[in-house]
Motif scaffolding. Structure first.
Motif, PDB file in Angstrom:
ATOM      1  N   MET A 320       0.826  -1.206   0.000  1.00 25.26           N
ATOM      2  CA  MET A 320       0.000   0.000   0.000  1.00 25.26           C
ATOM      3  C   MET A 320       0.864   1.260   0.000  1.00 25.26           C
ATOM      4  O   MET A 320       0.504   2.268  -0.613  1.00 25.26           O
ATOM      5  N   LEU A 321       1.991   1.198   0.678  1.00 22.68           N
ATOM      6  CA  LEU A 321       2.889   2.360   0.670  1.00 22.68           C
ATOM      7  C   LEU A 321       3.470   2.590  -0.721  1.00 22.68           C
ATOM      8  O   LEU A 321       3.728   3.737  -1.111  1.00 22.68           O
ATOM      9  N   LEU A 322       3.679   1.514  -1.488  1.00 20.54           N
ATOM     10  CA  LEU A 322       4.083   1.680  -2.883  1.00 20.54           C
ATOM     11  C   LEU A 322       2.990   2.395  -3.677  1.00 20.54           C
ATOM     12  O   LEU A 322       3.270   3.237  -4.539  1.00 20.54           O
ATOM     13  N   GLN A 323       1.727   2.059  -3.373  1.00 25.90           N
ATOM     14  CA  GLN A 323       0.613   2.732  -4.034  1.00 25.90           C
ATOM     15  C   GLN A 323       0.578   4.208  -3.664  1.00 25.90           C
ATOM     16  O   GLN A 323       0.305   5.066  -4.509  1.00 25.90           O
ATOM     17  N   VAL A 324       0.864   4.498  -2.399  1.00 24.81           N
ATOM     18  CA  VAL A 324       0.910   5.893  -1.951  1.00 24.81           C
ATOM     19  C   VAL A 324       2.008   6.652  -2.702  1.00 24.81           C
ATOM     20  O   VAL A 324       1.796   7.776  -3.183  1.00 24.81           O
ATOM     21  N   ALA A 325       3.180   6.022  -2.831  1.00 23.32           N
ATOM     22  CA  ALA A 325       4.295   6.663  -3.534  1.00 23.32           C
ATOM     23  C   ALA A 325       3.957   6.901  -4.999  1.00 23.32           C
ATOM     24  O   ALA A 325       4.286   7.962  -5.559  1.00 23.32           O
ATOM     25  N   SER A 326       3.288   5.945  -5.627  1.00 17.79           N
ATOM     26  CA  SER A 326       2.947   6.093  -7.045  1.00 17.79           C
ATOM     27  C   SER A 326       1.928   7.197  -7.270  1.00 17.79           C
ATOM     28  O   SER A 326       1.863   7.791  -8.348  1.00 17.79           O
ATOM     29  N   ALA A 327       1.094   7.472  -6.241  1.00 18.66           N
ATOM     30  CA  ALA A 327       0.066   8.503  -6.379  1.00 18.66           C
ATOM     31  C   ALA A 327       0.558   9.882  -5.964  1.00 18.66           C
ATOM     32  O   ALA A 327      -0.162  10.874  -6.108  1.00 18.66           O
ATOM     33  N   SER A 328       1.789   9.964  -5.443  1.00 15.24           N
ATOM     34  CA  SER A 328       2.294  11.262  -4.979  1.00 15.24           C
ATOM     35  C   SER A 328       2.701  12.134  -6.164  1.00 15.24           C
ATOM     36  O   SER A 328       2.894  11.668  -7.282  1.00 15.24           O
TER      37      SER A 328
END
Length: 444
Positions: A320-328
């Motif tokens: 999920m943190l990878l998803q957060v990074a991709s959406a930043s």
């Protein structure tokens, strides 16, 4: 024993093949709404999906009383009946009302089946392979998901194909109902009902004649006649069994709050952004899910349930943190898309390693025999309620909060699950159900 369990697992594969099409409903919903005259009516479309979940809540809530009253095998057969009737009503419906009635019936069977399946597999399996056999449930889910996707491929090209999909689902449900007649009844249930001779006969069928006396002696340590009919909801929620029921309910709640259904819902859009067709995207997700489930089956009786849960939820949090990074705003272009796709596949894979299969296997193990069926019913009801609200609110929260904040919330729930498991979940690997029950009762 191995051959018999394979038959049982195969029967559950059949069950899930009809169960999963009730979830994979996005693309057929467009055709259904167009044919039945409610295209563009988001309330009506939402009702078609949510009534199934409402039926599942009702079915799961009463599953414990049905399983204790009729037995595990007959309850298993009973779950197929509303699914057969509901599929037929849905296929023949001409109006929204008819479709809603069919969906409620299918949902009722959908809610009744999973807790009974978990009970059944747990109670017929030897301790040293109980985790492996229980993992077949998750593998069956994956196979059912992939099978339903294949069946639904022509839905946009062939007018009315959605009716054929519903009719086809009657076949596996009917086979399940018939095949369970040839399977053994749970010796645990028979023993609790005072039917000792029948329990011994089923143990002989499952384990062999040389193990019957030791199996019955093991049962006698904890089960002393059937007083399960006297178990009330208030006793589960306020009595001495509250702690194990709370642990079970919390595990299912955290499983849903991790964002797994939101990921499944949103995966097609993420893959489309990366230029991957939705059909191929579903294949990738299905392969990741199936791969994780196979690995979980191999490790369940080696590493144990608790270890798999801990690393599964931790891996989901990192995904999920990878998803957060991709959406930043710091990542743009193809890098962000690849990170998002990779994070999504990693999330599904790590979910299948533990958070997916373990709760349904672990809970029947930690619940005492007297309350096992009814406690499973309560916990599965919590599962369906949380499932409903996550599905209802996900898109709205995504619009209000944006993907970064929403995925951060999902990651926080995954990390909360790691802490919860570490503090509250005991290891059950290799222990008999009676050993687990005695150990837990000494803590109450």
């Amino acid at each position: 024993m191995e051959a018999f369990t394979a038959v049982c697992a195969g029967g559950y594969h059949i069950f899930v093949f009809i169960w999963i099409p009730s979830w994979v409903f996005n693309e057929p919903l467009e055709s259904i709404s167009s044919d039945l005259g409610f295209s563009g009516d988001t309330l009506a479309e939402g009702l078609v999906v949510s009534t199934c979940l409402a039926g599942a809540f009702v079915g799961s809530l009463f599953s414990g009383w049905i399983a204790d009253g009729l037995g595990r095998r007959r309850a298993f057969q009973l779950c197929a009946l509303p699914m057969i009737l509901g599929a037929f009503v849905s296929a023949k419906s001409k109006t929204l009302t008819g479709m809603l009635l069919g969906r409620i019936l299918v949902g009722t069977g959908m809610g009744l089946g999973p807790p009974v399946a978990s009970l059944y597999v747990t109670e017929i399996s030897p301790a040293f392979v109980r985790g492996t056999y229980g993992s077949f449930i998750q593998i069956a889910t994956c196979l059912g998901l992939m099978g339903s996707l294949l069946v639904g491929i022509p839905v946009k090209e062939i007018t009315g194909w959605w009716r054929v999909c519903f009719l086809l689902s009657i076949i596996p449900a009917t086979i399940l109902c018939l095949c369970m007649s040839f399977c053994a009844e749970s010796p645990h249930w028979l023993y609790k009902r005072g039917r000792i001779t029948e329990a011994e006969a089923e143990f002989e069928r499952l384990l062999g004649a040389s193990h019957v006396k030791s199996a019955v002696a093991e049962l006698s340590k904890s089960d002393r006649g059937d007083d399960s009919d006297s178990v009330t909801i208030s006793e589960l929620l306020h009595g001495r069994h509250f702690r194990v029921v709370f642990i079970g309910s919390a595990l299912f709640a955290l499983q849903q709050l991790s964002g797994i259904n939101a990921v499944f819902y949103f995966s097609s859009a993420v893959f489309r952004s990366a230029g991957v067709p939705s059909g191929l995207a579903n294949v990738f997700i299905g392969v990741a899910n199936l791969s994780g489930s196979i690995v979980a089956m191999a490790l369940m009786d080696k590493l144990g349930r608790r270890v798999l849960l801990l690393w599964s939820f931790f891996g989901m949090a990192m995904s999920m943190l990878l998803q957060v990074a991709s959406a930043s705003s710091y990542l743009k272009g193809s890098g962000a898309l690849y990170l998002s796709v990779g994070g999504m596949l990693m999330f599904v894979l790590t979910f299948a390693l533990g958070a997916g299969p373990v709760p349904g296997l672990l809970l029947p193990e930690i619940f005492p025999g007297r309350i096992r069926a009814k406690a499973m019913a309560v916990c599965m009801s919590v599962h369906w309620v949380i499932n409903f609200f996550v599905g209802l609110l996900f898109l709205r929260l995504l619009e209000l909060l944006g993907p970064s904040i929403l995925y951060s919330i999902f990651a926080a729930f995954c990390l909360l699950a790691v802490i919860f498991v570490k503090r509250n979940v005991m290891e059950t690997k290799g222990k008999s159900l009676q050993e687990i029950e005695i150990a837990l009762l000494s803590q109450m």
